[in-house]
Design a protein around this motif. Structure first.
Motif, short mmCIF file in Angstrom:
data_model
loop_
_atom_site.label_atom_id
_atom_site.label_comp_id
_atom_site.label_asym_id
_atom_site.label_seq_id
_atom_site.Cartn_x
_atom_site.Cartn_y
_atom_site.Cartn_z
N TYR A 198 -56.85 -12.31 -5.26
CA TYR A 198 -55.68 -12.93 -5.89
C TYR A 198 -55.89 -14.44 -6.00
O TYR A 198 -56.32 -15.09 -5.05
CB TYR A 198 -54.44 -12.63 -5.04
CG TYR A 198 -53.19 -13.33 -5.53
CD1 TYR A 198 -52.55 -12.92 -6.69
CD2 TYR A 198 -52.64 -14.39 -4.81
CE1 TYR A 198 -51.40 -13.55 -7.14
CE2 TYR A 198 -51.49 -15.02 -5.24
CZ TYR A 198 -50.87 -14.60 -6.40
OH TYR A 198 -49.74 -15.22 -6.85
N ASP A 200 -54.31 -17.77 -5.97
CA ASP A 200 -53.06 -18.41 -5.61
C ASP A 200 -52.94 -19.83 -6.17
O ASP A 200 -52.04 -20.58 -5.77
CB ASP A 200 -52.88 -18.45 -4.09
CG ASP A 200 -54.03 -19.16 -3.39
OD1 ASP A 200 -54.94 -19.65 -4.09
OD2 ASP A 200 -54.02 -19.20 -2.15
N LYS A 376 -47.98 -12.07 -5.35
CA LYS A 376 -49.27 -11.54 -4.89
C LYS A 376 -49.24 -10.01 -4.84
O LYS A 376 -50.20 -9.35 -5.25
CB LYS A 376 -49.60 -12.11 -3.51
CG LYS A 376 -50.97 -11.72 -2.98
CD LYS A 376 -51.27 -12.41 -1.67
CE LYS A 376 -52.67 -12.06 -1.17
NZ LYS A 376 -52.99 -12.76 0.10
N ASN A 379 -49.36 -8.52 -8.33
CA ASN A 379 -50.70 -8.57 -8.93
C ASN A 379 -51.73 -7.74 -8.18
O ASN A 379 -52.91 -7.77 -8.53
CB ASN A 379 -51.19 -10.02 -8.98
CG ASN A 379 -50.56 -10.82 -10.10
OD1 ASN A 379 -51.03 -10.82 -11.22
ND2 ASN A 379 -49.45 -11.49 -9.79
N SER A 380 -51.32 -7.03 -7.13
CA SER A 380 -52.29 -6.35 -6.27
C SER A 380 -52.93 -5.15 -6.98
O SER A 380 -52.32 -4.51 -7.83
CB SER A 380 -51.61 -5.89 -4.98
OG SER A 380 -50.55 -4.99 -5.27
N THR A 418 -51.84 -3.76 -13.40
CA THR A 418 -51.05 -4.50 -12.44
C THR A 418 -49.89 -5.15 -13.18
O THR A 418 -49.72 -4.97 -14.38
CB THR A 418 -51.89 -5.59 -11.75
OG1 THR A 418 -52.34 -6.52 -12.74
CG2 THR A 418 -53.11 -4.98 -11.05
N ARG A 419 -49.08 -5.91 -12.44
CA ARG A 419 -47.99 -6.70 -13.01
C ARG A 419 -47.02 -5.87 -13.84
O ARG A 419 -46.89 -6.15 -15.04
CB ARG A 419 -48.57 -7.83 -13.87
CG ARG A 419 -49.53 -8.74 -13.14
CD ARG A 419 -50.43 -9.48 -14.08
NE ARG A 419 -49.70 -10.40 -14.92
CZ ARG A 419 -49.58 -11.71 -14.69
NH1 ARG A 419 -50.12 -12.25 -13.64
NH2 ARG A 419 -48.93 -12.47 -15.53
#
Length: 475
Positions: A198, A200, A376, A379-380, A418-419
């Motif tokens: 991820y 950040d 986070k 988006n995992s 994701t997302r």
């Protein structure tokens, strides 16, 4: 952008229409009602080969500084101070008013370059208003029609002449924003066991939503450390969805302030419908959405509907219980809020909730940390091998029910996006899998892979039948 331009003028002269024309999108709300715009809204303008930052402002109204029109005037003056150039828009069709002369005097006091713009010049009888504009003493007016796009070349020439050619064409920057949806990359498809870390440090878009008068604009102002957005005791002050840039721990954050969303049955006026529609668009384009609750009257029906809307849109959601400074027995209230959150929001089990006070600035860092943690999770990505081992253990401990005497078999599972996290399961008879079993798998994913508070999508697909295209042999 090379320079900044503020659009100023009295209400209903077409400032927001000109703003939308220059940015090439319908970002600002436009209506025949005077005073639609209240906050100052920035945008990236394009006028032929010119690139600059444009700021839409509220219409000038003479009023005491403690009133709502007075606070709107203060926002307009702040935009003039921030800008390098002002576009002073007058209504050539209606003609000049005393407020136009007051605005001209104010612009002269600020001492910034001004381009006088006579809008609605396409209307019949606009010549008289155009020639009256000379009496303002701000030079030759530039006749345009913001609605029909007429006179834009003349406006370009007037801007270049006023600000200077060197400044007008300095430091062009036309970068596109990153995509919001993330699917499997080629590297991840080739190496399904390797999960990308991820990032950040990437910019984050955060929308602040909630019922009217919950404290959304006050919260953003506290983050920015200035009175950037219009606030006050009146409900429903914010109309447009305004975006502001900010940094938190060296990470770029774009905050979207939105209009308060009332119950649908109570939204009857056209302008409020436009404001709510703008807020819904902000939710769709955001990555994380903060739903602001009034801690003194939490979990109203509309609060729950807003959370459900955010989850259905697939956004990462965080709850903020604002006005915490007004709560007396905080431990008891906090325990009650936790119990109600788990009971009333089962579709967002584990959603992060933070008590804050936008007025006093308490709990704001914890709220931003909750936003970062939720993003986070949103988006995992989970490796395919882990998912299939997990699916096998789940089906062994709790097999799918038999439907019409026939067993259902879960064959294969992988994460397709994701997302938010989205998964595909290959199985027999996907249309017969009951919703209760999908909820069982969703809760298992949330608990076993630590996915609290984010939407989880599970799609079922029938496995390929190698004999499906062959005709049955006749007996």
């Amino acid at each position: 952008m090379s320079f900044t331009v503020a659009i100023v003028g009295r209400p209903n002269v077409g400032k927001s229409t000109l703003f939308n024309r220059l940015v090439g999108q319908k970002l600002a709300l436009v209506d025949d009602t005077p005073g639609v715009t209240r906050d100052r809204r920035p945008g990236e303008a394009r006028l032929f080969d010119l690139r600059f930052t444009i700021i839409d402002t509220a219409g000038l109204e003479v009023a005491h500084e403690d009133t709502l029109p007075g606070r709107m005037r203060a926002q307009t003056e702040a935009a003039i101070d921030e800008a390098d150039l002002s576009l002073f828009v007058v209504d050539a069709k209606f003609g000049l008013t005393p407020d136009d002369h007051t605005m001209a005097d104010m612009l002269r006091r600020h001492g910034k370059p001004v381009v006088l713009v006579a809008n609605k010049a396409e209307a019949r009888g606009s010549d008289a208003g155009f020639y009256d504009a000379y009496t303002l003493g701000l030079g030759e007016p530039c006749p345009i029609s913001a609605e029909h796009g007429q006179g834009m070349n003349d406006l370009r020439e007037a801007i270049i002449e006023t600000i200077g050619e060197d400044r007008a064409f300095d430091d062009k920057n036309d970068e596109d924003e990153a995509r919001t949806d993330v699917l499997l990359t080629k590297e991840e498809a080739d190496n399904p066991e390797e999960v990308a870390p991820y990032d950040d440090t990437k910019p984050l878009r955060v929308a602040i939503v909630g019922r009217p008068n919950a404290g959304k604009s006050t919260l953003i102002n506290r983050y920015l450390g200035e009175e950037r957005l219009l606030t006050g005791p009146e409900a429903g002050i914010t109309r447009d969805s305004i975006s502001v840039e900010w940094e938190w721990r060296d990470r770029a954050i774009k905050l979207f302030d939105t209009a308060g969303m009332r119950r649908k049955s109570r939204v009857t006026e056209k302008l409020e419908k436009l404001s709510v529609g703008d807020a819904l668009r902000a939710i769709r384009f955001a990555e994380c959405v903060v739903i602001v609750f009034d801690a003194t009257i939490p979990f109203e029906k509309q609060d729950l509907q807003i959370v459900d809307l955010v989850i259905r849109e697939g956004r990462a959601a965080v709850l903020a219980f604002n006005k915490w400074d007004l709560i007396e027995d905080r431990q008891a209230v906090l325990a009650d809020l936790r119990e109600k959150t788990d009971r009333l929001l089962p579709q967002a089990r584990g959603i992060r909730a933070v008590p804050i006070s936008g007025e006093r600035g308490t709990g704001l860092d914890k709220l931003m940390q909750a936003i970062a943690d939720t993003d986070k999770v949103w988006n995992s990505r989970i490796a395919t091998a882990r998912l299939n081992r997990w699916l096998e253990s789940q089906t062994v401990s709790h097999p799918p029910p038999a439907v019409a005497g026939r067993r259902l078999k879960m064959k294969y599972m992988t994460q397709v996006k994701t997302r938010p996290p989205g998964f595909m399961i290959s199985c027999t008879r996907p249309d017969a899998v009951p919703e209760s079993y999908l909820r069982y798998l969703t809760n298992g994913l949330r608990n076993d892979f630590n996915l609290p508070g984010v939407p989880i999508r599970i799609h079922l697909r029938a496995g390929d039948n190698p004999f499906g295209n062959k005709r049955k042999k006749k007996r």
